[in-house]
Design a protein around this motif. Structure first.
Motif, PDB file in Angstrom:
ATOM      1  N   SER A 170       0.767  -1.228   0.002  1.00 19.99           N
ATOM      2  CA  SER A 170      -0.073   0.217   0.696  1.00 19.99           C
ATOM      3  C   SER A 170       0.670   1.267  -0.297  1.00 19.99           C
ATOM      4  O   SER A 170       2.462   1.035   0.042  1.00 19.99           O
ATOM      5  N   ALA A 171       0.600   2.443  -0.211  1.00 18.73           N
ATOM      6  CA  ALA A 171       1.218   3.443  -0.393  1.00 18.73           C
ATOM      7  C   ALA A 171       1.608   4.164   0.631  1.00 18.73           C
ATOM      8  O   ALA A 171       2.970   4.208   1.090  1.00 18.73           O
ATOM      9  N   GLU A 172       1.240   4.037   2.220  1.00 18.86           N
ATOM     10  CA  GLU A 172       1.205   4.040   3.388  1.00 18.86           C
ATOM     11  C   GLU A 172       2.421   2.987   3.632  1.00 18.86           C
ATOM     12  O   GLU A 172       3.255   3.023   4.134  1.00 18.86           O
ATOM     13  N   GLY A 173       2.335   1.499   3.641  1.00 16.91           N
ATOM     14  CA  GLY A 173       3.576   0.414   4.045  1.00 16.91           C
ATOM     15  C   GLY A 173       4.681   1.141   3.096  1.00 16.91           C
ATOM     16  O   GLY A 173       6.170   0.825   3.439  1.00 16.91           O
ATOM     17  N   ARG A 174       4.451   1.262   1.584  1.00 16.01           N
ATOM     18  CA  ARG A 174       6.113   1.615   0.871  1.00 16.01           C
ATOM     19  C   ARG A 174       6.597   2.613   1.202  1.00 16.01           C
ATOM     20  O   ARG A 174       7.792   2.777   1.416  1.00 16.01           O
ATOM     21  N   HIS A 175       5.836   3.915   1.578  1.00 12.15           N
ATOM     22  CA  HIS A 175       6.408   5.243   2.260  1.00 12.15           C
ATOM     23  C   HIS A 175       7.231   4.749   3.425  1.00 12.15           C
ATOM     24  O   HIS A 175       8.413   5.598   3.586  1.00 12.15           O
ATOM     25  N   LYS A 176       7.367   3.722   4.310  1.00  8.67           N
ATOM     26  CA  LYS A 176       7.627   3.367   5.456  1.00  8.67           C
ATOM     27  C   LYS A 176       8.510   2.133   5.149  1.00  8.67           C
ATOM     28  O   LYS A 176       9.939   3.197   5.691  1.00  8.67           O
TER      29      LYS A 176
END
Length: 311
Positions: free
Chosen positions: A227-233
């Protein structure tokens, strides 16, 4: 052939022969070494007191900071003291001990960075099995393996140098004892020793670098499914790791993945992996890692609260 050793001490040429440049270097590297000690101690305190030790990533980060302090302390204090001294000398035994320390802690750091890359690979590519794969027993075994690997590597390097005869010049064009500059002073043919040294150090440096690049490439490719959030982290964490790997491994590979030759640039290249990388590690891991920053804020806030309560 009987070993002849008339050399009881070595003389460093240091970073520069100019008093003005040495004065600047004294201020700069004293500051750098202070940052190394304070920054890495801060990371260790944050991990230990901020309840991050239970995470394998921070478990290894804690030991990376410890190794960084030890690694830089093998060369930096002596280099800083020599900037104040007219005669930059080191005993034969001290030189061998410094050579051992540089390769022991340097190689241990390489293996810890490799283990940290494996930890990130498991966390991102196999999240459901992460705690099963990275259990405490396996983490401790991998950590032990990094120390044993570093010890064996440095033992080989020192054993190759110690058996050489030194009977003539004793001036080293460097600011610490490393294999290639010391080999130039031996009064015998060092071709075979040079090949073994290159094979030993070069294989570890280049081999680990290639493994790390492949690991992080696989991780980055797998992030497309996140997901976008998981990818950013994940990118935030891996980005800091990749930055450390490049800063540390490129100079190491340049130094050790080549025949037994020395260049005038070697001293400045060595500064990157003996001083700059240990100094940047705490900055990179804190500025690029939200979890570490939050733990530091909580720890600092708690200490301020306790101080206020006492008064």
């Amino acid at each position: 052939m009987e070993k002849i050793n008339n050399v009881t001490e070595f003389i460093f040429w240091g970073l520069s022969q100019s008093p003005e440049v040495e004065g600047v270097c004294l201020v700069v590297f004293s500051f750098f070494y202070t940052v190394i000690l304070l920054g890495n101690l801060l990371i260790m305190l944050t991990v230990c007191l901020g309840n991050l030790f239970k995470s394998p990533m921070y478990f290894f980060l804690n030991y990376l900071s410890f190794v960084d302090i030890c690694y830089s302390s093998v060369t930096a204090p002596k280099m800083i003291a020599d900037l104040l001294a007219k005669n930059k000398t080191i005993s034969y035994v001290g030189c061998m001990l410094q050579l051992f320390g540089v390769h022991f802690f340097g190689c241990t750091e390489i293996f810890i960075l490799t283990v940290m890359a494996y930890d990130r690979y498991v966390a991102i590519c196999k999240p459901l099995h992460y705690m099963t794969i990275m259990d405490w027993g396996r983490c401790n075994k991998m950590l032990l393996g990094t120390w044993v690997g570093g010890f064996l590597h440095s033992l080989i390097q020192v054993a190759l140098v110690v058996q050489l005869p030194f009977c003539g010049p004793n001036e080293i064009d460097h600011y610490f004892c490393d294999v290639h500059p010391v080999l130039k002073l031996a009064c015998t043919d060092t071709y075979f020793v040079g090949v073994v040294v290159t094979a030993n150090s070069g294989t570890i440096a280049l081999g680990s670098f290639v493994i790390l690049l492949i690991s992080y490439t696989i991780i980055l490719v797998s992030l497309r499914k996140q997901s976008a959030e998981g990818r950013h982290k994940a990118l935030s964490t891996c980005g800091s790791h990749i930055a450390v790997v490049i800063i540390f491994f490129v100079p190491c590979t340049f130094m050790y993945m080549r025949p037994d030759t020395t260049f005038s640039e070697d001293k400045m290249v060595a500064v990157f992996y003996t001083i700059i990388t240990p100094m940047l590690n705490p900055l990179i891991y804190t500025l690029r890692n939200a979890e570490v920053k939050n733990a530091m804020k909580k720890l600092w806030g708690r200490n301020v609260f306790l101080e206020a309560k006492r008064t």
